[in-house]
Design a protein around this motif. Structure first.
Motif, mmCIF file in Angstrom:
data_model
loop_
_atom_site.group_PDB
_atom_site.id
_atom_site.type_symbol
_atom_site.label_atom_id
_atom_site.label_comp_id
_atom_site.label_asym_id
_atom_site.label_seq_id
_atom_site.Cartn_x
_atom_site.Cartn_y
_atom_site.Cartn_z
ATOM 1 N N LEU A 24 6.510 1.284 -5.257
ATOM 2 C CA LEU A 24 5.316 0.559 -4.819
ATOM 3 C C LEU A 24 5.333 -0.856 -5.381
ATOM 4 C CD1 LEU A 24 2.585 0.713 -3.319
ATOM 5 C CD2 LEU A 24 1.556 1.452 -5.490
ATOM 6 N N LEU A 25 5.730 -0.995 -6.645
ATOM 7 C CA LEU A 25 5.832 -2.324 -7.245
ATOM 8 C C LEU A 25 6.967 -3.125 -6.643
ATOM 9 C CD1 LEU A 25 5.160 -1.806 -11.068
ATOM 10 C CD2 LEU A 25 3.608 -2.601 -9.293
ATOM 11 N N LYS A 26 8.094 -2.453 -6.364
ATOM 12 C CA LYS A 26 9.215 -3.161 -5.745
ATOM 13 C C LYS A 26 8.815 -3.710 -4.376
ATOM 14 C CE LYS A 26 12.859 -0.514 -8.059
ATOM 15 N NZ LYS A 26 14.000 0.431 -7.877
ATOM 16 N N SER A 27 8.032 -2.940 -3.648
ATOM 17 C CA SER A 27 7.573 -3.397 -2.329
ATOM 18 C C SER A 27 6.629 -4.590 -2.474
ATOM 19 C CB SER A 27 6.880 -2.252 -1.591
ATOM 20 O OG SER A 27 7.766 -1.167 -1.404
ATOM 21 N N ALA A 28 5.726 -4.520 -3.458
ATOM 22 C CA ALA A 28 4.823 -5.647 -3.705
ATOM 23 C C ALA A 28 5.606 -6.882 -4.138
ATOM 24 C CB ALA A 28 3.792 -5.267 -4.767
ATOM 25 N N ASP A 29 6.659 -6.663 -4.912
ATOM 26 C CA ASP A 29 7.493 -7.781 -5.356
ATOM 27 C C ASP A 29 8.217 -8.421 -4.181
ATOM 28 O OD1 ASP A 29 8.586 -9.370 -7.538
ATOM 29 O OD2 ASP A 29 10.485 -8.406 -7.046
ATOM 30 N N ALA A 30 8.693 -7.593 -3.248
ATOM 31 C CA ALA A 30 9.339 -8.131 -2.049
ATOM 32 C C ALA A 30 8.350 -8.951 -1.223
ATOM 33 C CB ALA A 30 9.917 -6.988 -1.217
ATOM 34 N N ALA A 31 7.128 -8.458 -1.105
ATOM 35 C CA ALA A 31 6.104 -9.212 -0.385
ATOM 36 C C ALA A 31 5.784 -10.520 -1.105
ATOM 37 C CB ALA A 31 4.846 -8.362 -0.235
ATOM 38 N N LEU A 32 5.774 -10.484 -2.441
ATOM 39 C CA LEU A 32 5.533 -11.704 -3.224
ATOM 40 C C LEU A 32 6.622 -12.736 -2.976
ATOM 41 C CD1 LEU A 32 4.046 -13.275 -5.471
ATOM 42 C CD2 LEU A 32 5.424 -12.014 -7.132
ATOM 43 N N TYR A 33 7.861 -12.289 -2.897
ATOM 44 C CA TYR A 33 8.982 -13.202 -2.627
ATOM 45 C C TYR A 33 8.796 -13.897 -1.285
ATOM 46 C CZ TYR A 33 13.802 -14.795 -2.022
ATOM 47 O OH TYR A 33 14.919 -15.563 -1.812
ATOM 48 N N VAL A 34 8.346 -13.134 -0.296
ATOM 49 C CA VAL A 34 8.093 -13.724 1.030
ATOM 50 C C VAL A 34 6.947 -14.733 0.964
ATOM 51 C CG1 VAL A 34 7.383 -13.225 3.400
ATOM 52 C CG2 VAL A 34 8.991 -11.702 2.231
ATOM 53 N N ALA A 35 5.900 -14.402 0.206
ATOM 54 C CA ALA A 35 4.755 -15.313 0.079
ATOM 55 C C ALA A 35 5.184 -16.634 -0.543
ATOM 56 C CB ALA A 35 3.662 -14.653 -0.760
ATOM 57 N N LYS A 36 6.008 -16.566 -1.554
ATOM 58 C CA LYS A 36 6.486 -17.803 -2.177
ATOM 59 C C LYS A 36 7.338 -18.606 -1.203
ATOM 60 C CE LYS A 36 6.336 -16.858 -7.118
ATOM 61 N NZ LYS A 36 5.583 -18.097 -7.400
ATOM 62 N N GLY A 37 8.133 -17.905 -0.380
ATOM 63 C CA GLY A 37 8.951 -18.602 0.606
ATOM 64 C C GLY A 37 8.136 -19.271 1.691
ATOM 65 N N ARG A 38 6.920 -18.805 1.890
ATOM 66 C CA ARG A 38 6.051 -19.393 2.921
ATOM 67 C C ARG A 38 5.327 -20.637 2.427
ATOM 68 N NH1 ARG A 38 2.197 -14.726 4.371
ATOM 69 N NH2 ARG A 38 1.096 -16.485 5.304
ATOM 70 N N THR B 63 0.853 -1.187 0.000
ATOM 71 C CA THR B 63 0.000 0.000 0.000
ATOM 72 C C THR B 63 0.891 1.239 0.000
ATOM 73 O OG1 THR B 63 -0.125 0.062 2.414
ATOM 74 C CG2 THR B 63 -1.790 -1.226 1.253
ATOM 75 N N TRP B 64 0.414 2.300 -0.651
ATOM 76 C CA TRP B 64 1.226 3.511 -0.772
ATOM 77 C C TRP B 64 1.521 4.119 0.597
ATOM 78 C CZ3 TRP B 64 3.988 5.570 -4.518
ATOM 79 C CH2 TRP B 64 4.434 6.890 -4.390
ATOM 80 N N ALA B 65 0.606 3.983 1.499
ATOM 81 C CA ALA B 65 0.795 4.589 2.823
ATOM 82 C C ALA B 65 1.892 3.897 3.621
ATOM 83 C CB ALA B 65 -0.520 4.542 3.608
ATOM 84 N N ASN B 66 2.246 2.646 3.262
ATOM 85 C CA ASN B 66 3.210 1.878 4.052
ATOM 86 C C ASN B 66 4.620 1.889 3.469
ATOM 87 O OD1 ASN B 66 1.265 1.195 5.896
ATOM 88 N ND2 ASN B 66 0.826 -0.801 4.968
ATOM 89 N N ILE B 67 4.817 2.536 2.329
ATOM 90 C CA ILE B 67 6.169 2.577 1.775
ATOM 91 C C ILE B 67 6.755 3.959 2.010
ATOM 92 C CG2 ILE B 67 5.554 0.885 0.022
ATOM 93 C CD1 ILE B 67 5.709 3.161 -2.040
ATOM 94 N N GLN B 68 8.015 4.000 2.284
ATOM 95 C CA GLN B 68 8.681 5.258 2.576
ATOM 96 C C GLN B 68 9.393 5.748 1.314
ATOM 97 O OE1 GLN B 68 11.213 4.419 5.929
ATOM 98 N NE2 GLN B 68 9.489 4.013 7.298
ATOM 99 N N SER B 69 8.595 6.128 0.335
ATOM 100 C CA SER B 69 9.150 6.570 -0.937
ATOM 101 C C SER B 69 8.092 7.356 -1.689
ATOM 102 C CB SER B 69 9.599 5.370 -1.772
ATOM 103 O OG SER B 69 10.001 5.778 -3.062
ATOM 104 N N ASP B 70 8.586 8.228 -2.565
ATOM 105 C CA ASP B 70 7.684 8.968 -3.442
ATOM 106 C C ASP B 70 7.779 8.487 -4.883
ATOM 107 O OD1 ASP B 70 6.751 10.584 -1.382
ATOM 108 O OD2 ASP B 70 8.394 12.020 -1.623
#
Length: 687
Positions: free
Chosen positions: A390-404, A378-385
């Motif tokens: 936003l996509l990089k953050s979603a991609d990082a979350a996706l990597y964690v999901a696959k690891g789970r 979510t845009w509110a949870n990333i510390q960037s403009d």
């Protein structure tokens, strides 16, 4: 291109089109002229035949009346008949037309009174009349000399006693009776002029018809050309519009699923992050789980059908939300949407997607149940403009999901953010550390389980960064993602080969080494040459080197792995299947790849007890390896009981803390010198 060709084709009437029109008009005029000629000639023949018959009928009627009223001293009917024929024949001619009709009356062949028929064919016709007096007249047409002759042959029948008695008296024999055929009337008419007239009129008809048809056809052709030109212009404009629309669609949409592509998605993302509602913005990356196995087992048609179905289901999940669904490529999809209600919360949408994917789909004879991993930011949870962050953050979350364990979702949080920062630091320093030699190698011994003798070293890599030891699993994963894993693997291989070669020179003892190669290293087209260069530079004998490949690497890069290991095997390099039993565990790969070693993962040893499932399974694996004449390496041995439970045949090799921890190079050198010294003492004492 097609529109230009059509426009050129219809710009001016082609010569071939005009010729076709001309030929068509000529053919049509010819048909009408021939038809006219046939009708005129048919009518001409019919009229001439009637006139010839009428001439005979008038003559017969005239002679019949004469015979009934004949007085003494009058000519005989036959003579009078001839006079009548000549009279009516002459009167039938027009004064301005050349006489063209002749009549003769040959008698019955063999009994002629005056006129004898010389043409045997006509004599045969007369004989046929004798046999059949009621036969119809014979009409003939043919060219004789330069003239077209129309001929009618009619039987001459004795109609009264006067004719009979006259003929019999002349012949001095009772030959004829009333009703007998005494000869024939042969009426001939020259029809050459009639034929020429019909031909002239037909030619005139042809010219008239040709001109008329040519004018009509030309008018119609010009009309059609104008119509075609108009239609072509309309069609060209339509094709241009369709081509432009298709080009625009292809530039902005995925051709398979019809979803917007990465370009449109990024444009939408930039626009959305620049709006006043960006605090409500969410991004999700969806990656299909085990999509490659669908393509491999069911075919690419099944994979395409699955992608199309997933696109439809994602669109259905977002149909009530304000956002966009896109296909970024391969089996990766993305969603951007605004949180406007409880149902559009990230957790709710993610669960809705997982529920929708859980429904099976049918393709031909297959039943496919899509599964996916989802990363959401979510845009509110990333510390960037930056929108792409936003996509990089979603991609990082996706990597964690696959690891789970896949088929789940993960929201981006601070822990993942810290992980990204850590990976970025590792990725920034790793290439330099590989080049400058900051990474080091350690050696863990391997021993034969039945006698404890030294079997070689496995090479492991270590990295100390900013006072912290970085786990190999961590920096190898970063190396794979940043594209420097080939450099890392070759660096480890070169140092291990140099160590083994020098140690063999020092001790005169065989020092086999094993080196792990990443799955992505096999994608390098120069890997075979690189390994051969390392062997040549370090002087390591090829049979001292074992390359360890995980099951995942073997399957993901099957062709490359098979090709590289096959060629290296030809020069003596050995190969091992690492982590057997934790991946696909396909026995077919053991047969196809012809590995020299199988390494059993430590998970099989950790909870091993006498006759428990781990123990039984390990024994079966050992029997399989022995039946294939393959060495079995058992990792993770830490206790004496574990060693006792896995001991067996002479080809079983152990590795783990029970024998030795991974050793720094100096310690590994000392370890091997101790073994050499021990063997020397044993040999001396036995002597």
């Amino acid at each position: 291109m097609k529109a230009t060709a059509m426009q050129d084709h219809l710009a001016e009437p082609k010569g071939s089109d005009a010729r076709k029109t001309l030929i068509g008009a000529a053919l049509a005029a010819s048909l009408t002229a021939v038809g006219y000629f046939l009708l005129a000639w048919s009518e001409e023949k019919s009229v001439n035949e009637r006139e010839r018959l009428q001439l005979i009928e008038m003559t017969n009627s005239f002679v019949s009346v004469f015979s009934q009223n004949r007085g003494d001293g009058a000519p005989v009917p036959a003579t009078f008949r001839r006079l009548g024929i000549e009279h009516f024949s002459d009167s039938n001619q027009s004064g301005n037309v050349e006489k063209n009709t002749s009549v003769r009356m040959p008698g019955r062949p063999g009994l002629e009174l005056s006129t004898t028929e010389q043409d045997p064919r006509l004599a045969t016709i007369i004989e046929n009349f004798v046999a059949n007096p009621t036969a119809p007249p014979v009409h003939e047409y043919g060219f004789e000399g330069n003239r077209l002759i129309g001929r009618t042959v009619l039987p001459s029948i004795a109609n009264n006693e006067s004719c009979v008695s006259c003929h019999n008296d002349t012949l001095q024999i009772d030959t004829y009776q009333t009703g007998d055929v005494m000869g024939a009337y042969i009426v001939e008419r020259d029809l050459t002029a009639n034929l020429i007239d019909d031909i002239k009129y037909s030619g005139f008809w042809f010219l008239s018809s040709f001109l008329l048809l040519w004018l009509l056809a030309s008018r119609e052709r010009n009309h059609n050309i104008n119509v075609l030109r108009l239609e072509a212009r309309v069609h060209i404009e339509k094709m241009k519009s369709e081509a432009e629309a298709k080009e625009k669609f292809l530039l902005s949409h995925d051709t398979l699923t019809g979803l917007p592509n990465r370009r449109v998605f990024n444009d939408y993302l930039c626009e959305a992050t620049g709006s006043d509602r960006k605090e409500l913005l969410n991004a999700a990356l969806i990656d299909l789980d085990d999509f490659k196995s669908v393509n491999d087992t069911m075919g690419h048609a099944a994979g395409d059908a699955l992608l199309e179905e997933v696109a439809l289901r994602l669109g259905k999940c977002l149909q009530d939300e304000s956002g966009i669904v896109a296909r970024l490529g391969g089996d990766e999809f993305a969603i951007i949407w605004d949180t406007t209600s409880y149902l559009s919360e990230p957790d709710a949408l993610a669960q809705r997607i997982l529920n929708e994917m859980a429904k099976s789909m049918e393709f031909e004879k297959w039943m496919i149940t899509p599964k996916c991993s989802i990363g959401i930011a979510t845009w509110a949870n990333i510390q960037s403009d930056a929108p792409l962050d936003l996509l990089k953050s979603a991609d990082a979350a996706l990597y964690v999901a696959k690891g789970r364990g896949k088929n789940t979702y993960q929201l981006f949080d601070r822990a993942i953010d810290a992980s990204i920062v850590r990976k970025n630091k590792i990725a920034a320093r790793l290439p330099m550390s590989i080049r400058e030699g900051d990474l080091r190698i350690v050696m863990q011994p391997k021993v034969l389980l039945h006698d404890g003798s030294f079997k070689g070293f496995e090479t492991l890599s270590r990295w100390h960064l900013n006072g912290e030891d970085i786990s190999p699993d961590e920096f190898v994963a970063v190396a794979e993602n940043t594209g420097v894993v080939l450099d890392l693997d070759l660096r480890v291989l070169r140092e291990a080969a140099s160590f083994s070669s020098k140690l063999e020179q020092e001790t005169g003892f065989d020092v086999p080494i094993a080196v792990n190669l990443s799955a992505k290293t096999f994608r390098s087209g120069s890997l075979l040459e690189d390994i051969q260069d390392v062997l040549w530079e370090t002087g390591l004998r090829p049979d001292r080197l074992t390359l360890e490949v995980t099951e995942t690497a073997a399957i993901e890069n099957w062709k490359h792995v098979q090709e590289v290991l096959g060629k290296l095997r030809e020069i003596g390099v050995r190969s091992a299947l690492d982590d057997f039993g934790t991946g696909y565990s396909s026995l077919a790969y053991l047969l196809r790849m012809k590995f020299d070693e199988i390494k059993v993962d430590r998970e099989f040893v950790r909870d091993i007890e006498p006759n428990n499932d781990n123990h039984k399974l390990l024994q079966r694996i050992a029997e399989l390896a022995e039946s294939l004449d393959v060495e079995l390496i058992i990792e993770g041995l830490e206790t004496e009981q574990q060693v006792e439970l896995v001991q067996g045949g002479p080809h079983r090799i152990g590795q783990g803390y029970y024998f030795s921890r991974p050793l720094e190079l100096d310690d590994a050198r000392a370890y091997l010198h101790d073994i050499v010294a021990m063997q020397a003492r044993n040999a001396k004492s036995s002597a």
